[in-house]
Design a protein around this motif. Structure first.
Motif, PDB file in Angstrom:
ATOM      1  N   LYS A 955       0.844  -1.182   0.000  1.00  0.00           N
ATOM      2  CA  LYS A 955       0.000   0.000   0.000  1.00  0.00           C
ATOM      3  C   LYS A 955       0.886   1.241   0.000  1.00  0.00           C
ATOM      4  O   LYS A 955       1.707   1.448   0.888  1.00  0.00           O
ATOM      5  CB  LYS A 955      -0.916   0.010   1.220  1.00  0.00           C
ATOM      6  N   SER A 958      -3.390   6.476  -0.371  1.00  0.00           N
ATOM      7  CA  SER A 958      -4.828   6.241  -0.250  1.00  0.00           C
ATOM      8  C   SER A 958      -5.594   7.338  -0.959  1.00  0.00           C
ATOM      9  O   SER A 958      -5.193   8.499  -0.963  1.00  0.00           O
ATOM     10  CB  SER A 958      -5.238   6.186   1.232  1.00  0.00           C
ATOM     11  N   THR A 991     -10.910   0.077   1.218  1.00  0.00           N
ATOM     12  CA  THR A 991     -10.183   1.143   1.904  1.00  0.00           C
ATOM     13  C   THR A 991      -9.730   2.264   0.979  1.00  0.00           C
ATOM     14  O   THR A 991      -9.375   3.338   1.456  1.00  0.00           O
ATOM     15  CB  THR A 991      -8.951   0.570   2.608  1.00  0.00           C
ATOM     16  N   GLN A 993      -7.031   2.100  -0.636  1.00  0.00           N
ATOM     17  CA  GLN A 993      -5.575   2.038  -0.677  1.00  0.00           C
ATOM     18  C   GLN A 993      -5.127   1.636  -2.085  1.00  0.00           C
ATOM     19  O   GLN A 993      -5.720   0.765  -2.707  1.00  0.00           O
ATOM     20  CB  GLN A 993      -5.043   1.025   0.338  1.00  0.00           C
TER      21      GLN A 993
END
Length: 1414
Positions: A955, A958, A991, A993
């Motif tokens: 990741k 974001s 999320t 991400q």
């Protein structure tokens, strides 16, 4: 001065009256009249301070006087002394009158001359500054701003003057550092020696932190005298602080279910303003469940508030979802509020850890579970599809339980077949049941194909709950097809027809049903040449179109194929099938020409050069192996004028040839070439031999290379270029032009004119082939033999704009907010055109459709003009807002996009392409998801910078959006289709991400910015963001040298600025990360310099190279990037080896410093060794070869001799009568053999004495008995090995006590060791090789020089240790230079193919061998 004049008149006037005889007044001499004289105030009392000087014009003696209390004068000498101490601060000057008086002359009275003086008193720094009106103290409010003046009543006085009265005021930071950091102190001058001290505020005050300061001050004058004082500063409080919870933060552990009123914590608070505290009120905030209360709230005399936190009547529950969600923690706040004044408040968090009670029982999520499992499941495999979970909502040890299996009457058998995991668990745990013994599962056995058992959960040996598991065993394909043999070999003739049967291969499968049915397939290189019956396994020749025979021995004579048998369950077994193609004699010999021609002179009897015909046969060794025989089948003469060698094909003349033998003077032969196959095949060729000298010269082209350009759309027949040739000895019109090669189906050549044109049906396409190279041939009109020549024609195709542009996508999707302003760019369509001069123009085309938010098509006559909503930039393809957007009127707008090439050739006018664009108009709402800044609904862009080489699947950033309705993060994201065509980025749908699917490489990326679109979805509400990712270059490449290492040779006498060599390195990074600099390292780096930018290495200024000290210089050149430095700097080091070439620059160097001492009796026989001198020369070759000589003209001439090679000095003549107590000095010379020759001399001190009794025997100190010495193999000559040491009881000053050393059996010169006769040092001589001999036994002898001599011997063992000087050697098999290894094709990775073995003659770590394939 007025009084002085009157004084003169009184004394002078009478003398004028009396007579012409006069007594003239005396005068002070310059420098003796105390003018410009001053006295320092610290002049000692009684000291001489001045000397008055005067004279009388008549020459009489003068006397002096001085007035006042401070000075006195000797009346005759004029010496002035100080008689009273001075103090400038009391009196600043001395007022005095000095006089000079002459003597009486001519009866005239003496004259006295007075001078009134003011003598300044010079200041001395004897008064330190004085603080007045002390002590100092003041008060200040804590709210005063920094910079404000607080106090200016400090008075300082210094009684001195000038510089000594200049005062500097400062704060003493050593004594009061905090105060000096808080307050600023400065002085202000009022007058000479008078100052005012000013104190101002440097930084804010806080009464609550400090209420009083003591400021230490120091005043220093210009003469370094100092005084000190103190200032007391009191800080007054103001109302500026909120309440303080004194014992915060708060935390406690409380067991769930505690009774009401349980005391948890004591709370203590007070107002932050300590000077004037306010009354406080305490309360709880955030205790939404009402588990706690405050009791016993009370105020104390010290203005603090006390309270007790207790449990309320609401029962505390550890299983409360809020507490469970927070991991067993319940938190709220204590709040304290001021009830008056500024009414400020404060609060502190209270964290209650709720401990668990065992009040929950474990339970299963399913009462029954059904599972199917294959009979061939492996041991240890969990039962598939078993979604069984046991939960205990307690925590910690209260949630611990155990699991086991039970069967009704088969518990033990069940536990033999299955096992549960885990045996013990805590809290919520998935239950895994593994197969323990898979052999007990059998589909065919009714007792082993169904199982029923229970999973039981227990606590403290008490069964709490259970779940029943039903296991149904299914059939499995557990047998693979089996072939009788691992490989098969068959053969078929190359002329076999299609469907010719070759062989049949079958396999058996012991499974039943469809699992036992086997189908066959064949694969491998060339498998298309064969067929296999999928059910019978019969192999035959495959059809190959119109050709009668599909196989060709000459093309491929062996096929290695894989035959696979697959059963109904998908299990596959493969075997190798080798099919040999048998050769058939199907190729006749082929000549290398279509015809042979030769011209010979009249009467020729041989060919020069030889005439040889050549044919080849491609059939294999079974069909003659390519052997061809030749024969003359026929000719046009009656006799055999020619013969041919049947093996070589060389044609020979049997008799002289004549042009009269044939009508045309040409002999015509037919030569046949026959192969050795069965049946044999042959080919014939014509050989033409012309009698008469060939004067026909070949034609000549006007150019050897022609160049032409034509358009790629040229029509058939279009003229390209015309080639022209001339015949030097014939008519040019008779020349015939032919196309040699390169024309293909594209170009034609007119054989008469030489014109090249585009052929009919030719399709020229510059994008397929840009250039053509043709070979054209010109044949002359020779009647007997034609001559030819060739030329090249290079044809280039010019581009015509005739290609269609093409969109990169067939459809585009965009999202836009309905509030977007006109001109807002939504997306960009892009098309490409292979033509060089294309000019693309974009436009929107109809039909244009729109759909409202319910999906209903919007009518064209709708009041809302959706067709005007968007426009496209004709040049860039950017689609932008051009009209009002309204989600309620048109939520989706679909239109066509057209790209047209405006530069299209007029013959290809319709060059265009279309695509479709769908734009979703998003409703403007503050309820739509919101991406982080700088994104806005009207500027929906996010910019991110990523360094190249970021890891995959990690990741990196974001794009999380927030739902403004719930206030929580959005939990659903989508990457817009086709926005990331290369699928570089991966988006987590929950999320937001973002990670990489493939690495970003700045150096390999043409586009340094990548984009993709993201949708954030919150129910039926969406927002879109275009993520623009900028690729940042990182320093991820080390500089790379052009060479792995550098070598050079250099004379040792070179000097600066001799260039040695130049290194070069490159770096693939950009900017400063790609700038390469160089620096030197290594022990000898000071001898050289390197240009940090060019890499050129030179001899350093003042450096002296010395091969004898360092024969080989190893430099480390480091190439580093990022010249400014930093943690990301990368570097690479390469070794530069400089071999120094010897020059004869060294003189021989003597051992013992060139001083030797020895004793020899005068009766020593001739030839006796006296001593041995030794010198070495560090130069190489003849430059280092040392010889010895005794120079002439010495006192001992003729008495001693020296061995020119060894340096051994022996007695040459009898020494009788030469004995004496004083020593003799013998000079010996060592010379090298270089040019110019170098030499040095040594001195040998010789004591020649009478014969005495020698009764001392040498005794060895070293070596000790059985002592062992070591030396490494390959050590250079002269390497020290061992120091032999012996002593003799006789005096070392006599020959009896002088010890020399030798070997018992003097080794030959080529022996491995030598010993210094004087020092006993054993050194190497010659190369040592451990692999030849590991140990040497040496007997050393210590002998004195007495008569008779005494000696002692001892053995020393010298072990040769190993050096890594042997390369590993592979063990060869049967004398082969290589090793053959066989491996089956399609062998799996990791299959062991074979072993190789190597040996190393070294030992230990030096013999360790690593293997790698290169």
């Amino acid at each position: 001065m007025v009084g002085l004049r009157i004084f003169f008149i009184i004394f002078i006037l009478p003398s004028l009256i009396v007579s012409q005889q006069q007594n003239r007044p005396p005068e002070f001499l310059p420098g003796g009249d105390m003018k410009e004289f001053a006295l320092p105030e610290d002049t000692p009392e009684g000291s001489t301070v001045y000397t008055l000087k005067g004279r009388d014009p008549e020459g009489t003696d003068v006397t002096f006087s001085v007035s006042g209390d401070y000075l006195s004068v000797d009346r005759n000498s004029g010496v002035v002394s100080l008689v009273k101490p001075l103090d400038r601060e009391q009196i600043s000057s001395i007022e005095t009158i000095i006089t000079v008086t002459d003597g009486q002359i001519f009866g005239i009275e003496p004259n006295t001359v007075p001078i009134r003086l003011y003598i300044p008193i010079l200041d001395v720094n004897d008064n330190k500054p004085e603080f007045r009106r002390t002590p100092y103290r003041f008060r200040v409010s804590e709210g005063v701003s920094p910079g404000a003046t607080l106090f200016s009543e400090i008075t300082i006085h210094d009684a001195d003057a000038g510089k000594n009265a200049e005062v500097t005021l400062s704060c003493d930071a050593e004594q009061t550092p905090e105060s000096c950091a808080t307050f600023d102190v400065r002085e202000a001058k009022i007058g000479e020696g008078n100052y005012m001290g000013v104190i101002s505020l440097r930084k804010p005050l806080d009464y609550e932190k400090k209420t009083k300061y003591l400021l230490k001050l120091k005043a220093e004058d210009g003469g370094a005298l100092m005084s000190r004082t103190s200032v007391e500063i009191n800080v007054d409080d103001i109302q500026d602080q909120p309440p303080v919870l004194l014992n915060a933060p708060y935390s406690a552990s409380v067991i769930e279910g505690s009774k009401p009123g349980l005391r948890i914590l004591d709370i203590l608070a007070r107002d932050g303003d300590l000077g004037h505290p306010q009354t406080l009120k305490l309360s709880l905030e955030g205790d939404d469940s009402g588990y706690f209360a405050l009791e016993n709230i009370r105020n104390s005399e010290d203005e603090t508030v006390n309270a007790t936190l207790v449990t309320s009547s609401v029962t505390l529950d550890r299983e409360d979802p809020i507490i469970v969600q927070n991991g067993g923690i319940y938190s709220f706040h204590i709040r304290a509020d001021e009830l008056s004044g500024r009414r400020e408040s404060t609060r502190s968090k209270v964290v209650i850890v709720v401990t668990d009670q065992d009040d929950q029982k474990p339970f299963f999520n399913l009462a029954k579970a059904y599972v199917e499992v294959s009979e061939n499941i492996a041991n240890g495999t969990p039962l598939p599809g078993l979604n069984l979970i046991v939960s205990d909502e307690d925590v910690g040890e209260n949630a611990r339980f155990s699991l086991h299996l039970e069967g009704d009457h088969m518990t033990e058998k069940i536990r033999e077949v299955f096992e549960v995991f885990p045996k013990e668990a805590v809290g919520r745990t998935p239950v895994i049941i593994k197969v323990k013994n898979g052999t007990a599962l059998d589909f065919e056995d009714p007792l082993a194909n169904k199982f029923l058992f229970k999973v039981v959960v227990s606590q403290n040996s008490e069964e709490i709950s259970s779940s029943s598991v039903y296991v149904n065993v299914t059939d499995a394909n557990d047998n693979a097809p089996m072939f009788p043999f691992p490989s098969y070999r068959f053969s078929v003739e190359e002329d076999a027809k299609a469907h010719t049967s070759i062989a049949s291969v079958t396999a058996n499968d012991s499974d039943s049903g469809s699992f036992g049915d086997v189908t066959y397939s064949i694969k491998g290189f060339g498998s298309e040449k064969f067929l296999v019956n999928s059910t019978s396994g019969a192999i035959s020749v495959a059809p190959c179109g119109i050709r009668a025979a599909c196989l060709d021995f000459e093309h491929q004579n062996l096929y290695s194929l894989t035959l696979s048998g697959t059963d109904g369950g998908g299990r596959v077994t493969s075997v190798n099938v080798f099919i040999d193609v048998l050769d058939v004699n199907d190729n006749p010999p082929s000549f290398d020409r279509v015809e042979y021609r030769r011209t010979v002179d009249e009467g020729a009897s041989y060919f020069d050069p030889p005439l040889v015909v050549k044919a080849s046969d491609v059939d294999g060794k079974e069909q003659g192996g390519g052997v061809v025989t030749y024969a003359i089948r026929q000719g046009n003469t009656d006799d055999r004028a020619f013969v041919i060698d049947s093996d070589t094909g060389e044609i020979s003349i049997t008799r002289p040839l004549s042009h009269l033998d044939t009508p045309s003077s040409i002999y015509t032969l037919t030569v046949r070439a026959t192969d050795a196959g069965t049946p044999p095949k042959h080919s014939d060729i014509r050989v033409l031999i012309t009698v008469g000298r060939d004067k026909n010269r070949p034609p000549r082209f006007s150019k050897q290379v022609y160049f032409a350009k034509i358009s790629e759309n040229s029509d058939p027949g279009t003229h390209v270029v015309t080639v022209k040739a001339r015949d030097p000895d014939g008519s040019d019109s008779a020349i015939i032009y032919q196309m040699g090669s390169g024309g293909g189906d594209y170009f034609l050549l007119d054989e008469k004119t030489g014109e090249i044109s585009v052929s009919k049906g030719a399709v020229l396409d510059r994008d397929v082939e840009q250039n053509f190279q043709l070979t054209v041939i010109a044949l002359d009109g020779g009647q007997e033999t034609q001559q030819s020549s060739s030329a090249l024609v290079n044809i280039s195709l010019t581009d015509i704009n005739n290609k269609q542009p093409a969109f990169s996508k067939k459809s585009y999707v965009g999202h836009v907010n309905e509030r977007s302003s006109e001109g807002e760019i939504i997306l960009r369509v892009e098309a490409s055109d292979p033509d060089e001069n294309s000019l693309l123009s974009y436009s929107i085309t109809e039909p244009i459709f729109a759909y409202d938010k319910t999906g209903v098509t919007v009518k064209e006559n709708s009041p809302y003009k959706f067709a005007d909503a968007f426009s496209v930039n004709a040049s860039t393809g950017e689609i932008f807002v051009s009209g009002r957007l309204d989600h309620n009127e048109a939520a989706v707008i679909v239109f066509g996009i057209l790209v047209v090439d405006l530069n299209a050739n007029e013959d290809y006018p319709l060059q265009n392409d279309t695509s479709e664009v769908t734009i979703y108009v998003q409703i403007f709402s503050d309820k739509n998801p919101i991406f982080p800044p700088p994104w806005t609904p009207l500027r929906p862009y996010l910019k991110v910078s990523l360094k190249e080489e970021e890891p995959i699947d990690e990741k990196l950033f974001s794009v999380a959006a927030k739902d403004p309705v719930s206030g929580r993060a959005v939990r659903r994201y989508e990457k817009v289709a086709d926005s990331d065509p290369q699928n570089i980025f991966s988006l987590d749908p929950l999320t937001g991400q973002v990670s990489l699917n493939s690495k970003l490489d700045y150096e390999e990326s043409d586009n340094k910015e990548r984009t993709f679109d993201v949708l954030a979805i919150a129910g039926d509400r969406t927002s879109q963001a275009t993520v623009m990712v900028e690729i940042k270059d990182v320093n991820d490449h080390n500089p790379q040298f052009v060479e792995n290492e550098y070598h050079t040779r250099l004379e040792e006498d070179v000097r600066w600025p001799k260039t040695v060599l130049q290194v070069s390195a490159t770096d693939e990074d950009t900017g400063e990360s790609g700038e390469v600099r160089y620096k030197l390292g290594g022990e000898d780096k000071l001898l050289f310099v390197i240009n940090e930018t060019s890499g050129k290495i030179q001899v350093a200024r003042g450096a002296h190279l010395d091969r004898e000290l360092t024969p080989t210089v190893n430099l480390e050149v480091t190439a580093y990037d990022t010249p400014s430095g930093g943690v990301n700097q990368r570097k690479t080091t390469v070794i530069v080896t400089i071999e120094l070439i010897d020059v004869n620059d060294e003189v021989p160097i003597w051992s013992n410093g060139g001083h030797y001492t020895t004793v020899v009796p005068e009766n020593t026989p001739i030839g006796t060794v006296v001593t041995q001198v030794e010198a070495s020369d560090p130069d190489l070759g003849v430059n280092g070869l040392v010889t010895y000589r005794i120079p002439e003209s010495q006192e001992l001439d003729g008495l001693f001799d020296i061995n020119s090679d060894t340096g051994v000095i022996t007695v040459k003549s009898l020494l009788n009568g030469k004995g004496r107590s004083d020593p003799y000095e013998l000079t010996v010379r060592a010379l090298d053999q270089g040019t110019p020759q170098q030499f040095s001399e040594a001195s040998v001190t010789l004591f020649i004495g009478d014969v005495s009794i020698n009764d001392g025997v040498p005794v060895f100190i070293r070596p000790k008995p059985n002592e062992v010495a070591t030396v490494m193999e390959n050590s250079p000559d002269g390497t020290a090995v061992f120091q032999v040491k012996a002593i003799d009881a006789d005096s070392s000053e006599t020959a009896n006590g002088k010890i020399v050393y030798s070997f018992l059996e003097s080794p030959a010169k080529e022996g491995p060791f030598q010993i210094d006769s004087n020092t006993g040092l054993i050194t190497t001589r010659g190369k040592l090789d451990r692999e030849v001999r590991e140990q040497h036994k040496v007997v050393v002898v210590a002998q004195d020089l007495g008569r008779p001599p005494q000696l002692k011997s001892r053995i020393i063992y010298i072990n040769v240790t190993d050096a890594d000087d042997n390369d590993p050697v592979f063990v060869k098999l049967s004398g082969k230079e290589w090793m053959e290894l066989d491996i089956e094709e399609e062998a799996a990775a990791g299959t062991i193919v074979g072993y190789v073995k190597a040996v190393d003659r070294d030992i230990g770590e030096n013999a360790l061998i690593d293997y790698k394939i290169t």
